[in-house]
Scaffold this motif. Sequence first.
Motif, PDB file in Angstrom:
ATOM      1  N   ALA A  43       0.837  -1.136  -0.016  1.00  0.00           N
ATOM      2  CA  ALA A  43      -0.049  -0.178  -0.007  1.00  0.00           C
ATOM      3  C   ALA A  43       0.910   1.163   0.068  1.00  0.00           C
ATOM      4  CB  ALA A  43      -0.869  -0.028   1.171  1.00  0.00           C
ATOM      5  N   ILE A  44       2.001   1.246   0.796  1.00  0.00           N
ATOM      6  CA  ILE A  44       2.979   2.287   0.876  1.00  0.00           C
ATOM      7  C   ILE A  44       3.550   2.805  -0.521  1.00  0.00           C
ATOM      8  CG2 ILE A  44       4.980   3.287   1.909  1.00  0.00           C
ATOM      9  CD1 ILE A  44       4.329   1.642   4.441  1.00  0.00           C
ATOM     10  N   LEU A  45       3.955   1.400  -1.234  1.00  0.00           N
ATOM     11  CA  LEU A  45       4.519   1.500  -2.504  1.00  0.00           C
ATOM     12  C   LEU A  45       3.404   2.165  -3.542  1.00  0.00           C
ATOM     13  CD1 LEU A  45       6.528  -1.855  -2.811  1.00  0.00           C
ATOM     14  CD2 LEU A  45       7.441   0.412  -2.697  1.00  0.00           C
ATOM     15  N   PHE A  46       2.269   1.853  -3.351  1.00  0.00           N
ATOM     16  CA  PHE A  46       1.164   2.269  -4.174  1.00  0.00           C
ATOM     17  C   PHE A  46       1.029   4.004  -4.079  1.00  0.00           C
ATOM     18  CE2 PHE A  46      -3.253   3.973  -4.769  1.00  0.00           C
ATOM     19  CZ  PHE A  46      -3.533   3.532  -6.154  1.00  0.00           C
ATOM     20  N   GLN A  47       1.309   4.497  -2.819  1.00  0.00           N
ATOM     21  CA  GLN A  47       1.126   5.646  -2.420  1.00  0.00           C
ATOM     22  C   GLN A  47       2.719   6.542  -3.326  1.00  0.00           C
ATOM     23  OE1 GLN A  47       1.594   5.939   1.798  1.00  0.00           O
ATOM     24  NE2 GLN A  47      -0.619   6.864   1.724  1.00  0.00           N
ATOM     25  N   VAL A  48       3.673   5.882  -3.414  1.00  0.00           N
ATOM     26  CA  VAL A  48       4.777   6.472  -3.963  1.00  0.00           C
ATOM     27  C   VAL A  48       4.371   6.511  -5.386  1.00  0.00           C
ATOM     28  CG1 VAL A  48       6.956   6.095  -4.878  1.00  0.00           C
ATOM     29  CG2 VAL A  48       6.529   5.409  -2.397  1.00  0.00           C
ATOM     30  N   TYR A  49       3.801   5.556  -6.106  1.00  0.00           N
ATOM     31  CA  TYR A  49       3.225   5.705  -7.668  1.00  0.00           C
ATOM     32  C   TYR A  49       2.248   6.937  -7.634  1.00  0.00           C
ATOM     33  CZ  TYR A  49       0.566   4.414 -11.434  1.00  0.00           C
ATOM     34  OH  TYR A  49      -0.083   4.525 -12.779  1.00  0.00           O
ATOM     35  N   TYR A  50       1.304   6.566  -6.995  1.00  0.00           N
ATOM     36  CA  TYR A  50       0.077   7.705  -7.071  1.00  0.00           C
ATOM     37  C   TYR A  50       0.599   9.130  -6.886  1.00  0.00           C
ATOM     38  CZ  TYR A  50      -4.484   9.617  -6.574  1.00  0.00           C
ATOM     39  OH  TYR A  50      -5.672  10.593  -6.416  1.00  0.00           O
ATOM     40  N   TYR A  51       1.217   9.273  -5.699  1.00  0.00           N
ATOM     41  CA  TYR A  51       1.584  10.855  -5.203  1.00  0.00           C
ATOM     42  C   TYR A  51       2.689  11.306  -6.320  1.00  0.00           C
ATOM     43  CZ  TYR A  51      -0.993  10.484  -1.070  1.00  0.00           C
ATOM     44  OH  TYR A  51      -2.116  10.359  -0.170  1.00  0.00           O
TER      45      TYR A  51
ATOM     46  N   GLN B  83      -0.221  16.024  -5.220  1.00  0.00           N
ATOM     47  CA  GLN B  83      -1.370  16.770  -4.587  1.00  0.00           C
ATOM     48  C   GLN B  83      -0.861  18.058  -4.034  1.00  0.00           C
ATOM     49  OE1 GLN B  83      -4.356  14.852  -4.163  1.00  0.00           O
ATOM     50  NE2 GLN B  83      -3.264  13.857  -5.518  1.00  0.00           N
ATOM     51  N   LYS B  84       0.575  18.613  -3.937  1.00  0.00           N
ATOM     52  CA  LYS B  84       1.117  19.635  -3.603  1.00  0.00           C
ATOM     53  C   LYS B  84       2.276  20.017  -4.097  1.00  0.00           C
ATOM     54  CE  LYS B  84       4.067  18.121   0.550  1.00  0.00           C
ATOM     55  NZ  LYS B  84       4.272  18.045   1.912  1.00  0.00           N
ATOM     56  N   PRO B  85       2.825  21.432  -4.263  1.00  0.00           N
ATOM     57  CA  PRO B  85       4.320  21.595  -4.938  1.00  0.00           C
ATOM     58  C   PRO B  85       5.218  20.739  -4.274  1.00  0.00           C
ATOM     59  CG  PRO B  85       2.967  23.298  -4.863  1.00  0.00           C
ATOM     60  CD  PRO B  85       2.223  22.512  -3.792  1.00  0.00           C
ATOM     61  N   VAL B  86       6.250  20.383  -5.123  1.00  0.00           N
ATOM     62  CA  VAL B  86       7.230  19.724  -4.503  1.00  0.00           C
ATOM     63  C   VAL B  86       8.307  20.556  -4.253  1.00  0.00           C
ATOM     64  CG1 VAL B  86       9.230  18.036  -4.715  1.00  0.00           C
ATOM     65  CG2 VAL B  86       7.112  17.754  -5.644  1.00  0.00           C
ATOM     66  N   SER B  87       8.864  20.756  -2.686  1.00  0.00           N
ATOM     67  CA  SER B  87       9.823  21.752  -2.176  1.00  0.00           C
ATOM     68  C   SER B  87      11.121  21.271  -2.514  1.00  0.00           C
ATOM     69  CB  SER B  87       9.412  22.068  -0.748  1.00  0.00           C
ATOM     70  OG  SER B  87       9.551  20.936  -0.101  1.00  0.00           O
ATOM     71  N   HIS B  88      11.827  22.230  -3.140  1.00  0.00           N
ATOM     72  CA  HIS B  88      13.274  21.954  -3.329  1.00  0.00           C
ATOM     73  C   HIS B  88      14.126  22.161  -2.484  1.00  0.00           C
ATOM     74  CE1 HIS B  88      12.358  20.733  -7.537  1.00  0.00           C
ATOM     75  NE2 HIS B  88      11.590  21.778  -7.568  1.00  0.00           N
TER      76      HIS B  88
END
Length: 279
Positions: free
Chosen positions: A250-258, A263-268
């Motif tokens: 399920a966590i690996l699915f989250q990695v794929y989905y997000y 869902q939010k801007p990726v902060s560099h």
Amino acid sequence: MEDEELFDQIVYVFNSLVSWVAAGAMVFGGLVPYIPQYRDIRRTQNAEGFSTYVCLVLLVANILRILFRFGRYFETLLLWQSIIMIATMLIMLNLCTSVRMATELNTKRRSFLATDIKDEEVRIPKRLFLDHVTFIVDFDWSYFWSWSRFVDYVQCVLAFTLMAAYITYVLLDSTLFVESLGFLAVFAEAMLGTPQLYCNYQNKSTEGMSIKMVLMWTSGDTFKTGYFLITQAPVQFWTCGLLQVMVDIAILFQVYYYSRYPQKPVSHTVSHTTSAKAL
């Protein structure tokens, strides 16, 4: 005849080697997934993506598993695995606490239990006077497992261990209690990934979480579950092992989905304010 003896010796050495490798994987394999996460936190000085409740779950699970062994014997390898995992989780907590205190803007300190604190930053809601010695208690459920010092986590773990050990000692003759204790131990470990799953859901991102760690969780849990089945470990071990693998997936699915649907801007760049929320 000599060829058969040589073949038997080769097979024996090979089986022994496989057994030693499997034993080493069982004992030390559990800490390997946390090495990349530990390095990432040290490198970035940010622990936002890692849930310290993972440490809580593993500490509770392995303490209960050690106590379970007093009521029902299981392999010594699993005992050593629990001891090593407890040490690993304390190391992770020490790092996360250090990072948080170094980057947190709010200097107000929170503690589990302290004695005669001289630090004026600690706000004490309650004082107890016993034998003319002042004991100071600063416990707030809203800050549970979000304390400011590593020693507070150690105090909490020791308090839980002593309480659980006393209850186990009193009820050790009860088969129902012993079996329930074993189930709680492996069920708690099976829930290992749920704090990280929830943390990712809250953040709507897996940024800051080591994907290598989760991949190692999945491979390790799969191997471990197979090991339990082959060695005919108590049923609690392998059933909860299967549940653990499902949470990892399920966590690996989250990695794929997000990553596919951000869902939010990726902060560099990670600000100190963001790091303050790490724990």
